[in-house]
Design a protein around this motif. Structure first.
Motif, PDB file in Angstrom:
ATOM      1  N   LEU A  63       0.848  -1.191   0.000  1.00 10.85           N
ATOM      2  CA  LEU A  63       0.000   0.000   0.000  1.00 10.85           C
ATOM      3  C   LEU A  63       0.879   1.234   0.000  1.00 10.85           C
ATOM      4  O   LEU A  63       2.061   1.187   0.338  1.00 10.85           O
ATOM      5  N   THR A  64       0.291   2.336  -0.423  1.00  9.18           N
ATOM      6  CA  THR A  64       0.970   3.622  -0.364  1.00  9.18           C
ATOM      7  C   THR A  64       0.054   4.613   0.334  1.00  9.18           C
ATOM      8  O   THR A  64      -1.168   4.523   0.216  1.00  9.18           O
ATOM      9  N   VAL A  65       0.655   5.524   1.080  1.00 11.07           N
ATOM     10  CA  VAL A  65      -0.119   6.394   1.972  1.00 11.07           C
ATOM     11  C   VAL A  65      -0.026   7.843   1.500  1.00 11.07           C
ATOM     12  O   VAL A  65       1.060   8.344   1.211  1.00 11.07           O
ATOM     13  N   PHE A  66      -1.185   8.501   1.446  1.00 12.09           N
ATOM     14  CA  PHE A  66      -1.244   9.896   1.018  1.00 12.09           C
ATOM     15  C   PHE A  66      -1.451  10.861   2.182  1.00 12.09           C
ATOM     16  O   PHE A  66      -1.054  12.014   2.107  1.00 12.09           O
ATOM     17  N   GLN A  67      -2.090  10.401   3.239  1.00 11.64           N
ATOM     18  CA  GLN A  67      -2.287  11.234   4.424  1.00 11.64           C
ATOM     19  C   GLN A  67      -2.130  10.358   5.662  1.00 11.64           C
ATOM     20  O   GLN A  67      -2.338   9.147   5.611  1.00 11.64           O
ATOM     21  N   LYS A  68      -1.778  10.989   6.782  1.00 12.98           N
ATOM     22  CA  LYS A  68      -1.589  10.257   8.034  1.00 12.98           C
ATOM     23  C   LYS A  68      -2.843   9.459   8.376  1.00 12.98           C
ATOM     24  O   LYS A  68      -3.963   9.965   8.294  1.00 12.98           O
ATOM     25  N   CYS A  69      -2.651   8.189   8.722  1.00 10.24           N
ATOM     26  CA  CYS A  69      -3.805   7.349   9.046  1.00 10.24           C
ATOM     27  C   CYS A  69      -3.360   6.160   9.893  1.00 10.24           C
ATOM     28  O   CYS A  69      -2.179   5.835   9.978  1.00 10.24           O
ATOM     29  N   ARG A  70      -4.323   5.536  10.521  1.00 11.30           N
ATOM     30  CA  ARG A  70      -4.091   4.322  11.307  1.00 11.30           C
ATOM     31  C   ARG A  70      -4.462   3.116  10.463  1.00 11.30           C
ATOM     32  O   ARG A  70      -5.417   3.149   9.685  1.00 11.30           O
ATOM     33  N   PHE A  71      -3.690   2.047  10.638  1.00 10.82           N
ATOM     34  CA  PHE A  71      -3.944   0.815   9.893  1.00 10.82           C
ATOM     35  C   PHE A  71      -3.950  -0.336  10.890  1.00 10.82           C
ATOM     36  O   PHE A  71      -3.031  -0.478  11.693  1.00 10.82           O
ATOM     37  N   THR A  72      -4.996  -1.136  10.828  1.00 13.64           N
ATOM     38  CA  THR A  72      -5.138  -2.268  11.748  1.00 13.64           C
ATOM     39  C   THR A  72      -5.160  -3.571  10.962  1.00 13.64           C
ATOM     40  O   THR A  72      -5.856  -3.685   9.945  1.00 13.64           O
ATOM     41  N   VAL A  73      -4.392  -4.529  11.423  1.00 16.03           N
ATOM     42  CA  VAL A  73      -4.405  -5.847  10.805  1.00 16.03           C
ATOM     43  C   VAL A  73      -4.490  -6.902  11.906  1.00 16.03           C
ATOM     44  O   VAL A  73      -3.859  -6.773  12.958  1.00 16.03           O
ATOM     45  N   ILE A  74      -5.301  -7.917  11.677  1.00 18.53           N
ATOM     46  CA  ILE A  74      -5.418  -9.043  12.602  1.00 18.53           C
ATOM     47  C   ILE A  74      -4.763 -10.245  11.952  1.00 18.53           C
ATOM     48  O   ILE A  74      -5.187 -10.686  10.882  1.00 18.53           O
ATOM     49  N   LEU A  75      -3.720 -10.746  12.568  1.00 18.20           N
ATOM     50  CA  LEU A  75      -2.960 -11.852  12.011  1.00 18.20           C
ATOM     51  C   LEU A  75      -3.690 -13.177  12.211  1.00 18.20           C
ATOM     52  O   LEU A  75      -4.695 -13.259  12.927  1.00 18.20           O
ATOM     53  N   GLY A  76      -3.144 -14.203  11.600  1.00 14.50           N
ATOM     54  CA  GLY A  76      -3.793 -15.507  11.648  1.00 14.50           C
ATOM     55  C   GLY A  76      -3.943 -16.063  13.044  1.00 14.50           C
ATOM     56  O   GLY A  76      -4.883 -16.825  13.317  1.00 14.50           O
ATOM     57  N   ASP A  77      -3.037 -15.711  13.963  1.00 12.35           N
ATOM     58  CA  ASP A  77      -3.123 -16.221  15.334  1.00 12.35           C
ATOM     59  C   ASP A  77      -3.975 -15.322  16.230  1.00 12.35           C
ATOM     60  O   ASP A  77      -4.037 -15.518  17.442  1.00 12.35           O
ATOM     61  N   GLY A  78      -4.624 -14.322  15.613  1.00 16.07           N
ATOM     62  CA  GLY A  78      -5.489 -13.426  16.373  1.00 16.07           C
ATOM     63  C   GLY A  78      -4.807 -12.181  16.885  1.00 16.07           C
ATOM     64  O   GLY A  78      -5.462 -11.291  17.449  1.00 16.07           O
ATOM     65  N   THR A  79      -3.489 -12.080  16.698  1.00 15.70           N
ATOM     66  CA  THR A  79      -2.766 -10.889  17.142  1.00 15.70           C
ATOM     67  C   THR A  79      -3.246  -9.664  16.375  1.00 15.70           C
ATOM     68  O   THR A  79      -3.359  -9.694  15.151  1.00 15.70           O
ATOM     69  N   LYS A  80      -3.500  -8.593  17.107  1.00 14.60           N
ATOM     70  CA  LYS A  80      -3.962  -7.347  16.495  1.00 14.60           C
ATOM     71  C   LYS A  80      -2.819  -6.348  16.467  1.00 14.60           C
ATOM     72  O   LYS A  80      -2.236  -6.025  17.495  1.00 14.60           O
ATOM     73  N   LEU A  81      -2.482  -5.885  15.278  1.00 13.41           N
ATOM     74  CA  LEU A  81      -1.435  -4.884  15.130  1.00 13.41           C
ATOM     75  C   LEU A  81      -2.049  -3.576  14.650  1.00 13.41           C
ATOM     76  O   LEU A  81      -2.855  -3.571  13.722  1.00 13.41           O
ATOM     77  N   VAL A  82      -1.654  -2.487  15.279  1.00 17.66           N
ATOM     78  CA  VAL A  82      -2.120  -1.158  14.874  1.00 17.66           C
ATOM     79  C   VAL A  82      -0.898  -0.307  14.542  1.00 17.66           C
ATOM     80  O   VAL A  82      -0.007  -0.146  15.368  1.00 17.66           O
ATOM     81  N   GLU A  83      -0.853   0.188  13.325  1.00 21.03           N
ATOM     82  CA  GLU A  83       0.252   1.027  12.887  1.00 21.03           C
ATOM     83  C   GLU A  83      -0.274   2.397  12.478  1.00 21.03           C
ATOM     84  O   GLU A  83      -1.399   2.526  11.997  1.00 21.03           O
TER      85      GLU A  83
END
Length: 235
Positions: A63-83
């Motif tokens: 992905l490429t980002v044009f404005q500041k934003c939060r991105f959330t991904v939930i991995l296969g083991d259920g771990t939640k990452l917020v960047e």
């Protein structure tokens, strides 16, 4: 998107950035070298290239980002990452870090860089109209084809495989295809030569095959290729 760019338009745009890249790193077109998309993105375009998990199923390549934003991904083991991503970030899914994914990784970086190039050049036409979610443009493995994605894909291909560089690699490999026929078989010596060309240029077999079709070195109908044929360059 109000502005529609042709392949020739995109080739000219790519040429300007390749010239900047060659000048920056002291490379001559008399002895051309492959373009490292990460160096192009960071040193020439001023983009921030990162590699992080973006999904658990391989559906998002980058992905490429044009404005500041939060991105959330939930991995296969259920771990939640917020960047938190910032403008001009390019983020590549960490699943593409493996050597076996070099072609897909390089094309994804070039694809995301292409989005930024077009948004910089045509902010009124492209930047406001590009298909984004939360100020992010995605490269999805099975995304729906669109004009915006075709343009980003075509510009990416022109950046990684400009005609002069492909011609130099053809000469280097002593590739000879007088009838334009290529067999995807180890028994065809040209097949091995093209695999070597792809490895040197850091692209996939599919990428170089489609490019050679476009250049009419091998038979094919690249003008009628489905846009996803290019999206799948690195697979």
């Amino acid at each position: 998107m109000a502005r529609y760019l042709s392949r020739a338009d995109l080739s000219r745009i790519a040429g300007k950035y390749i010239d900047q890249y060659y000048t920056r790193f002291g490379i001559s077109k008399d002895a051309p070298e492959p373009i490292d998309p990460e160096r192009l993105a960071s040193a020439v375009l001023g983009l921030n290239v990162k590699m992080l998990p973006l999904c658990s199923d391989g559906s998002i390549l980058g992905l490429t980002v044009f404005q500041k934003c939060r991105f959330t991904v939930i991995l296969g083991d259920g771990t939640k990452l917020v960047e938190v991503f910032m403008p001009r970030d390019i983020v590549i899914d960490s699943a593409l870090a493996a050597d076996s994914c070099t072609g897909c990784r390089n094309f994804t970086i070039a694809h995301e860089a292409a989005h930024q190039i077009l948004a910089d050049l045509f902010p009124n036409d492209y930047g406001k109209a590009v298909k984004c979610r939360g100020h992010i443009a995605y490269r999805e493995r099975n995304g729906q084809p669109s004009w915006e994605e075709w343009q980003a894909n075509t510009l990416a291909a022109e950046l990684l495989m400009p005609t002069f560089l492909v011609n130099a690699e053809i000469e280097r490999a002593a590739l000879r295809l007088p009838n334009g026929i290529l067999y995807k078989s180890a028994s065809d010596p040209n097949y091995e030569k093209i695999l070597e060309m792809a490895a040197r240029m850091g692209v996939s077999w599919s990428a170089i095959r489609i490019r050679l079709q476009q250049m009419q070195v091998i038979n094919g109908k690249p003008n009628h290729c489905h846009p996803l044929d290019i999206i799948r360059f690195g697979e």
